[in-house]
Design an enzyme around this catalytic site. Structure first.
Site, PDB file in Angstrom:
ATOM      1  N   CYS A   1     -36.328 -47.183 101.422  1.00  0.00           N
ATOM      2  CA  CYS A   1     -37.259 -46.413 102.329  1.00  0.00           C
ATOM      3  C   CYS A   1     -37.182 -45.115 102.202  1.00  0.00           C
ATOM      4  CB  CYS A   1     -37.119 -47.040 103.787  1.00  0.00           C
ATOM      5  SG  CYS A   1     -37.309 -48.770 104.049  1.00  0.00           S
TER       6      CYS A   1
ATOM      7  N   LYS B   1     -46.981 -44.353 108.205  1.00  0.00           N
ATOM      8  CA  LYS B   1     -45.745 -44.794 107.754  1.00  0.00           C
ATOM      9  C   LYS B   1     -44.766 -43.964 106.869  1.00  0.00           C
ATOM     10  CE  LYS B   1     -42.309 -47.522 107.599  1.00  0.00           C
ATOM     11  NZ  LYS B   1     -42.227 -48.759 107.018  1.00  0.00           N
TER      12      LYS B   1
ATOM     13  N   ARG C   1     -37.673 -37.813 108.784  1.00  0.00           N
ATOM     14  CA  ARG C   1     -36.403 -38.171 108.828  1.00  0.00           C
ATOM     15  C   ARG C   1     -35.472 -37.692 107.701  1.00  0.00           C
ATOM     16  NH1 ARG C   1     -35.818 -44.349 109.733  1.00  0.00           N
ATOM     17  NH2 ARG C   1     -33.592 -43.851 109.814  1.00  0.00           N
TER      18      ARG C   1
ATOM     19  N   ASP D   1     -41.830 -66.237  96.839  1.00  0.00           N
ATOM     20  CA  ASP D   1     -40.816 -65.659  96.128  1.00  0.00           C
ATOM     21  C   ASP D   1     -40.749 -65.873  94.631  1.00  0.00           C
ATOM     22  OD1 ASP D   1     -38.646 -63.218  97.403  1.00  0.00           O
ATOM     23  OD2 ASP D   1     -38.140 -63.962  95.264  1.00  0.00           O
TER      24      ASP D   1
ATOM     25  N   ARG E   1     -42.792 -51.875 110.427  1.00  0.00           N
ATOM     26  CA  ARG E   1     -41.967 -50.678 111.203  1.00  0.00           C
ATOM     27  C   ARG E   1     -40.618 -51.468 111.884  1.00  0.00           C
ATOM     28  NH1 ARG E   1     -45.755 -48.303 115.499  1.00  0.00           N
ATOM     29  NH2 ARG E   1     -44.412 -46.564 115.373  1.00  0.00           N
TER      30      ARG E   1
END
Length: 456
Positions: A277, A223, A230, A44, A169
Site C-alpha cells: 500500500c 484513498k 503517512r 481468483d 479502507r
C-alpha cells in the site's frame, strides 16, 4: 434504473455478487456480503487457492472472516471460481479487488487489474453494477477500466451498466470491523445513478454511513492521499531519528511530547516501510505527476529516505558487532511480516535488511515470525525461518526486532538475553518497541532514534 434496485434485491435475499481477487480485501468483502445476505462468488486465477477455499481452507488471520465464509460454503451462499466470465454472468454486482503492483524499478503494473476487467466484461449483463475497490492511481477507473470494460462487453457505462468506485479502507486484522463499524464508506460513480446505487447499497452494511464524492478520480485521490501522507510522515520521522541517534537523544521521547501539541502528528521511525500500500501509493502520484510534466520532489525524497532504512539498520548491526568484538555473529531477526500481528510479508523491509546484512558479510542469519511458517525468499537464501522464539534466540549474538508484533512488545531485555543463553548480547530495536529503565549487564542496545548504550 431505480437506484434502490440492488439494495432491494439484497433485502429480499436475492442479490448475487462476485468478488474478483481473493486476497485480504477480497476475502473480507466476501465475509461482509455473506453476512449482509447476498450470494457471493469469489473469483481468483489461482486454481489451488480456489480449490482450497471451496474445501474450507480460508487464508485469513481474522476469525470472523473464516467463520462467515465457512458458513457461506455450508449454506450454499458462497463458492469460489477461477472462471471470471462465468462469475460475471451469475452476479448482479461485481466487486474488483485486484491490486496495482509495482516492479523493482518502480514501474506500475496494471496487467492483473486489466485481465480481471476483461474477464468480467465478457460476462457482463445489462443492469449490472461494477464496483472497483482497488486502490488506484487517480484517473485509472475512468481512463483504463471504463474503456476496457466497454470494449469487451459492447455495453456503455452509465447507460447499459453502472460503474462505481469505492476504495477499500481496511486494516488487516480488523478488516471486517473497519467496513461494518469503524469507517464511513467512500463512494463515487461514473454518473449520478451509479453513485446513488452504490451509496444506497453500502448504507445497508456500514454503521458509520457513506460519503459521496463528486467524481471517481477524486475518490481515487482521497484513498491515495491518505497513504502518501503517512509515507512522507514516516520519512520525516526516520530523518529526525537518525539525527537523534547522532546527538545521543531519545527520538521516542521527543516525538511523544511533541505530539501533545494538537497540531503535531509525528509518526514512528523504523527499519523500513513495507506492504503493497504505502510505498505503492507514493509511486502512484509520482508516476501520474511525471506524465503531466510535474516533479513531486518531496515524494521522491521520501521514497529515498524510507528505502535507505534497511541499510541504515544494517549499519547499526555492524556498530553493535564491533562493540561485541564479534566479526561473525549469529544474528536472529524477529519479524518477517511488514507490520505487527499480521501474516503478510509483501515488500517487507526484512527482505532488504537481509540483503544489506549479506552485503556486509553477515551470514549467520535466522528469522522468526509467529504468523509465517514458510517463505520462498528465505528458502532460496538458505536462511532458516521458525515460529519458535526460543529456538531462534538460543545462542544468538545479535537480535534485531524488525516487526512490531505484540509478542515482541511483551519481551524485556532481560528475557531476550536469558533466552539467548549468552553472556553478552547485542539488541537492535528496529521498531522502537522495547521499554526499559535499566540496561541489563552484558547487553549492548541501540534503536532507530536512540543512542547506543552498553553494559558489556
Amino acid at each position: 434504473m431505480n437506484p434502490y434496485y440492488y439494495a432491494e434485491k439484497l433485502d429480499k435475499g436475492e442479490l448475487s455478487v462476485s468478488i474478483y481477487g481473493l486476497g485480504y480485501v477480497g476475502l473480507t468483502l466476501s465475509a461482509v456480503w455473506i453476512k449482509a445476505g447476498a450470494k457471493v462468488i469469489g473469483v481468483d486465477i489461482n486454481s489451488e487457492k480456489v480449490k482450497a477455499i471451496n474445501k474450507g481452507k480460508i487464508f485469513s488471520i481474522e476469525k470472523s472472516i473464516k467463520d462467515r465464509i465457512l458458513k457461506g460454503l455450508k449454506d450454499g451462499r458462497f463458492k469460489a471460481l477461477k472462471d471470471g466470465v462465468k462469475a460475471s454472468k451469475l452476479s448482479d454486482v461485481k466487486f474488483v479487488c485486484i491490486p496495482v503492483k509495482v516492479n523493482k524499478k518502480g514501474n506500475l503494473i496494471l496487467s492483473s487489474l486489466e485481465k480481471a476487467c476483461i474477464s468480467l466484461a465478457k460476462g457482463l449483463k445489462e443492469k449490472s453494477m461494477v464496483v472497483i475497490e482497488s486502490s488506484l492511481p487517480p484517473t485509472t477507473t475512468e481512463k483504463v477500466v471504463k474503456p476496457l470494460i466497454e470494449e469487451h462487453s459492447n455495453l456503455k457505462a452509465g447507460k447499459d451498466f453502472l460503474l462505481a468506485y469505492s476504495p477499500e479502507r481496511i486494516f488487516i486484522g480488523r478488516a471486517v470491523e473497519d467496513i461494518e463499524k469503524n469507517h464511513p464508506k467512500i463512494v463515487s460513480g461514473i454518473d449520478e445513478l451509479s453513485r446513488k446505487a452504490i451509496k444506497i447499497l453500502y448504507e445497508r452494511i456500514c454503521e458509520k454511513g457513506v460519503i459521496e464524492v463528486s467524481s471517481i478520480s477524486s475518490a481515487e485521490f482521497i484513498k491515495v492521499a491518505q497513504g502518501v501522507y503517512r509515507y512522507v510522515n514516516i520519512a520525516l520521522a526516520n530523518e529526525m531519528a537518525k539525527l537523534c541517534h547522532k546527538l545521543s537523544l531519545d527520538f521516542n521521547e521527543i516525538a511523544k511530547i511533541t505530539n501533545l501539541d494538537p497540531h503535531a502528528d509525528i509518526h514512528r521511525a523504523g527499519v523500513g516501510v513495507g506492504g503493497i500500500c504505502l510505498p505503492s501509493y507514493n509511486l502512484f502520484l509520482i508516476d501520474l505527476a511525471n506524465k503531466h510534466g510535474l516533479n513531486l520532489s518531496l515524494l521522491k525524497e521520501a521514497r529515498k529516505v524510507n528505502l535507505f532504512m534497511p541499510r541504515y539498520t544494517a549499519q547499526l548491526v555492524k556498530e553493535i558487532a564491533l562493540k561485541l568484538n564479534s566479526p561473525k555473529p549469529k544474528i536472529c531477526i524477529l519479524g518477517l511480516a511488514f507490520r505487527g500481528d499480521i501474516d503478510d510479508p509483501r515488500l517487507s523491509p526484512t527482505y532488504d535488511l537481509i540483503r544489506e546484512l549479506k552485503h556486509l558479510k553477515f551470514n549467520g542469519l535466522m528469522v522468526h515470525d509467529p504468523y509465517i511458517d514458510k517463505d520462498e525468499f528465505l528458502r532460496r537464501k538458505g536462511i532458516p525461518l521458525s515460529s519458535k522464539l526460543e529456538k531462534v534466540l538460543r545462542n544468538s549474538d545479535i537480535v534485531i526486532i524488525a516487526t512490531d508484533h505484540s509478542l515482541y512488545k511483551s519481551l524485556s531485555l532481560e528475557k531476550i538475553k536469558s533466552l539467548s543463553g549468552k553472556k553478552t548480547l547485542g539488541i537492535i530495536d528496529g521498531r522502537n518497541i522495547l521499554d526499559f529503565k535499566e540496561l541489563p549487564k552484558g547487553v549492548a542496545y541501540v534503536s532507530i532514534g536512540r543512542p547506543l548504550v552498553s553494559k558489556l
